[in-house]
Design a protein around this motif. Structure first.
Motif, PDB file in Angstrom:
ATOM      1  N   TRP A 132       0.831  -1.203   0.000  1.00  0.00           N
ATOM      2  CA  TRP A 132       0.000   0.000   0.000  1.00  0.00           C
ATOM      3  C   TRP A 132       0.870   1.260   0.000  1.00  0.00           C
ATOM      4  O   TRP A 132       1.730   1.429   0.895  1.00  0.00           O
ATOM      5  N   PRO A 133       0.677   2.172  -0.926  1.00  0.00           N
ATOM      6  CA  PRO A 133       1.367   3.464  -0.850  1.00  0.00           C
ATOM      7  C   PRO A 133       1.081   4.199   0.460  1.00  0.00           C
ATOM      8  O   PRO A 133       1.921   4.977   0.936  1.00  0.00           O
ATOM      9  N   ALA A 134      -0.087   3.949   1.075  1.00  0.00           N
ATOM     10  CA  ALA A 134      -0.431   4.620   2.330  1.00  0.00           C
ATOM     11  C   ALA A 134       0.597   4.365   3.415  1.00  0.00           C
ATOM     12  O   ALA A 134       0.881   5.249   4.246  1.00  0.00           O
ATOM     13  N   LEU A 135       1.200   3.170   3.440  1.00  0.00           N
ATOM     14  CA  LEU A 135       2.173   2.845   4.483  1.00  0.00           C
ATOM     15  C   LEU A 135       3.415   3.723   4.381  1.00  0.00           C
ATOM     16  O   LEU A 135       4.087   3.977   5.384  1.00  0.00           O
ATOM     17  N   ARG A 136       3.721   4.165   3.185  1.00  0.00           N
ATOM     18  CA  ARG A 136       4.899   5.017   2.997  1.00  0.00           C
ATOM     19  C   ARG A 136       4.540   6.503   2.995  1.00  0.00           C
ATOM     20  O   ARG A 136       5.394   7.347   3.253  1.00  0.00           O
ATOM     21  N   ARG A 137       3.270   6.814   2.746  1.00  0.00           N
ATOM     22  CA  ARG A 137       2.919   8.212   2.515  1.00  0.00           C
ATOM     23  C   ARG A 137       2.183   8.864   3.685  1.00  0.00           C
ATOM     24  O   ARG A 137       2.432  10.015   4.009  1.00  0.00           O
ATOM     25  N   LEU A 210      -7.031   9.737  -1.081  1.00  0.00           N
ATOM     26  CA  LEU A 210      -6.624   8.787  -0.051  1.00  0.00           C
ATOM     27  C   LEU A 210      -6.874   7.351  -0.500  1.00  0.00           C
ATOM     28  O   LEU A 210      -6.092   6.446  -0.170  1.00  0.00           O
ATOM     29  N   LEU A 211      -7.948   7.145  -1.249  1.00  0.00           N
ATOM     30  CA  LEU A 211      -8.247   5.787  -1.707  1.00  0.00           C
ATOM     31  C   LEU A 211      -7.247   5.313  -2.757  1.00  0.00           C
ATOM     32  O   LEU A 211      -7.068   4.107  -2.942  1.00  0.00           O
ATOM     33  N   GLN A 212      -6.596   6.252  -3.441  1.00  0.00           N
ATOM     34  CA  GLN A 212      -5.569   5.867  -4.406  1.00  0.00           C
ATOM     35  C   GLN A 212      -4.312   5.345  -3.720  1.00  0.00           C
ATOM     36  O   GLN A 212      -3.445   4.759  -4.368  1.00  0.00           O
ATOM     37  N   ASP A 213      -4.219   5.554  -2.406  1.00  0.00           N
ATOM     38  CA  ASP A 213      -3.086   5.057  -1.630  1.00  0.00           C
ATOM     39  C   ASP A 213      -3.317   3.648  -1.092  1.00  0.00           C
ATOM     40  O   ASP A 213      -2.500   3.128  -0.333  1.00  0.00           O
ATOM     41  N   ILE A 214      -4.441   3.059  -1.449  1.00  0.00           N
ATOM     42  CA  ILE A 214      -4.771   1.699  -1.002  1.00  0.00           C
ATOM     43  C   ILE A 214      -4.416   0.725  -2.114  1.00  0.00           C
ATOM     44  O   ILE A 214      -4.752   0.942  -3.285  1.00  0.00           O
ATOM     45  N   GLY A 215      -3.749  -0.370  -1.754  1.00  0.00           N
ATOM     46  CA  GLY A 215      -3.340  -1.353  -2.753  1.00  0.00           C
ATOM     47  C   GLY A 215      -4.223  -2.582  -2.733  1.00  0.00           C
ATOM     48  O   GLY A 215      -5.450  -2.489  -2.738  1.00  0.00           O
ATOM     49  N   PRO A 307       1.755  -1.349  12.153  1.00  0.00           N
ATOM     50  CA  PRO A 307       1.574  -0.813  10.806  1.00  0.00           C
ATOM     51  C   PRO A 307       1.685  -1.918   9.742  1.00  0.00           C
ATOM     52  O   PRO A 307       2.629  -2.709   9.755  1.00  0.00           O
ATOM     53  N   GLY A 308       0.696  -1.978   8.870  1.00  0.00           N
ATOM     54  CA  GLY A 308       0.666  -3.005   7.829  1.00  0.00           C
ATOM     55  C   GLY A 308      -0.191  -4.202   8.171  1.00  0.00           C
ATOM     56  O   GLY A 308      -0.485  -5.018   7.292  1.00  0.00           O
TER      57      GLY A 308
END
Length: 353
Positions: A132-137, A210-215, A307-308
């Motif tokens: 998920w990009p969210a974990l890095r962003r 924000l939803l684009q950061d979900i994988g 996290p994750g």
């Protein structure tokens, strides 16, 4: 020709009960249904100003009141249902590893459905969100930079209300997301302010990035439905969600910080004094066994989401959640069409007494 039904013989209400006010009459009935000791009930009534003779007579006569006798009959049926739940719970608890929330990777769709949905078991999936990009962003600075100019509804003043979750609507306050980020960063560990799923910010187009950061989604989820079934949580260390159960199944992914989850089986609902909607008055972090003696028989499961990590919360499981650090998390209920996720509950509205 039809038979004439036999009418029950008249059974007058005992005299002492007529002398009680409705509030006291209800109090005596409820405490007898809880099987409170008659002598203790009489002492309580006398200490509250009731005449000793009236108090003793009312408590003694309650068991012969026809309305109370009807209540006792319904109570027998309720206790049968409670015994069924207790016996099934005993079978569940005999399973190896019952008291441990599993941490798994590589769970297939079929196993997810059979072991955890149909088996009604919580599990932590450790490999769902690793890409998920969210974990890095996601971070406070990222929220401020991308969305700080937008308004959000947050809960403020939770520390002043013991029933802050039930009264969440009255604690709602609108502010810029940038202001809330500053409040979280500057306020330290507290339960006083929290941005929860009730804001429903992910239903608004301006928060869609924000939803684009979900994988990748867990098994059973339909990514096409994510925009209709996702929620965002953000708050400082110390935020708490009190003991309750949801009315559907969900996944919950921890993105930043850690959260401690505590669980109680839905089969142990009769032990949790559930008198108001989906909430229990019990605090699993500070159990009051004197006030809630049935709690002694409850089995509590616990896990900490890192996290994750992605938690699957099965149907009806009671849970209480505490943020151990500043936390951002993401919950979603976008189950595929062949996994029904709508259920009806007949919730009590008694309130806490």
């Amino acid at each position: 020709m039809p038979l004439t039904p036999i009418q029950p013989a008249p059974r007058p209400r005992p005299a002492a009960l007529f002398e009680l006010t409705p509030d006291w009459l209800q109090w005596v009935a409820e405490n007898r249904l809880w099987d409170c000791a008659p002598a203790t009930m009489v002492d309580t009534m006398v200490n509250a100003g009731q005449p000793p003779e009236l108090a003793a007579a009312a408590v003694a006569q309650m068991d012969t009141d026809p309305v109370f006798i009807a209540a006792r009959r319904h109570q027998q049926m309720l206790r049968k249902l409670e015994s069924v739940c207790a016996n099934l719970q005993n079978v569940w608890q005999q399973a190896p590893g019952y008291a441990v929330v599993e941490r798994r990777s590589g769970v297939s769709r079929d196993e997810m459905l059979t072991r955890y949905v149909h088996g009604c078991r919580p599990v932590v999936l450790t490999d769902v969100a690793h890409d998920w990009p969210a974990l890095r962003r996601w971070s406070p600075a990222d929220l401020r930079a991308r969305f700080g100019h937008l308004d959000v509804d947050v809960q403020v003043g939770r520390n002043q209300d013991a029933l802050f979750e039930q009264h969440k609507a009255s604690l709602r306050q609108r502010m810029k997301l940038a202001a809330f980020v500053d409040l979280v960063l500057e306020g330290g560990a507290t339960n006083d302010h929290y941005l929860t799923a009730n804001d429903e910010m992910l239903r608004r187009p301006e928060f869609m990035p924000l939803l684009q950061d979900i994988g990748r989604m867990p098994p059973l989820c339909d990514p096409a439905l994510l925009h209709t079934a996702a929620s965002f949580w953000f708050g400082p260390a110390g935020t708490r969600t009190p003991l309750h159960h949801d009315t559907l199944m969900l996944f919950h992914t921890q993105v930043t910080g850690r959260k401690r989850w505590r669980f109680v089986s839905p089969l142990q609902t009769p032990l949790l004094y559930n008198r108001m909607h989906v909430y229990s008055p019990i605090d699993l972090d500070a159990p009051d066994f004197n006030r809630y003696p049935r709690l002694r028989d409850v089995t509590v499961l616990e896990t900490v989401l890192e996290p994750g990590d992605t938690l699957f919360l099965p149907l009806g499981w009671w849970h209480q959640v505490t943020a151990l650090e500043m936390s951002m998390s993401f919950s979603y209920t976008n189950f595929a069409a062949d996994v029904p996720n709508q259920f009806d509950y007949v919730n009590p509205t008694i309130g806490n007494w």
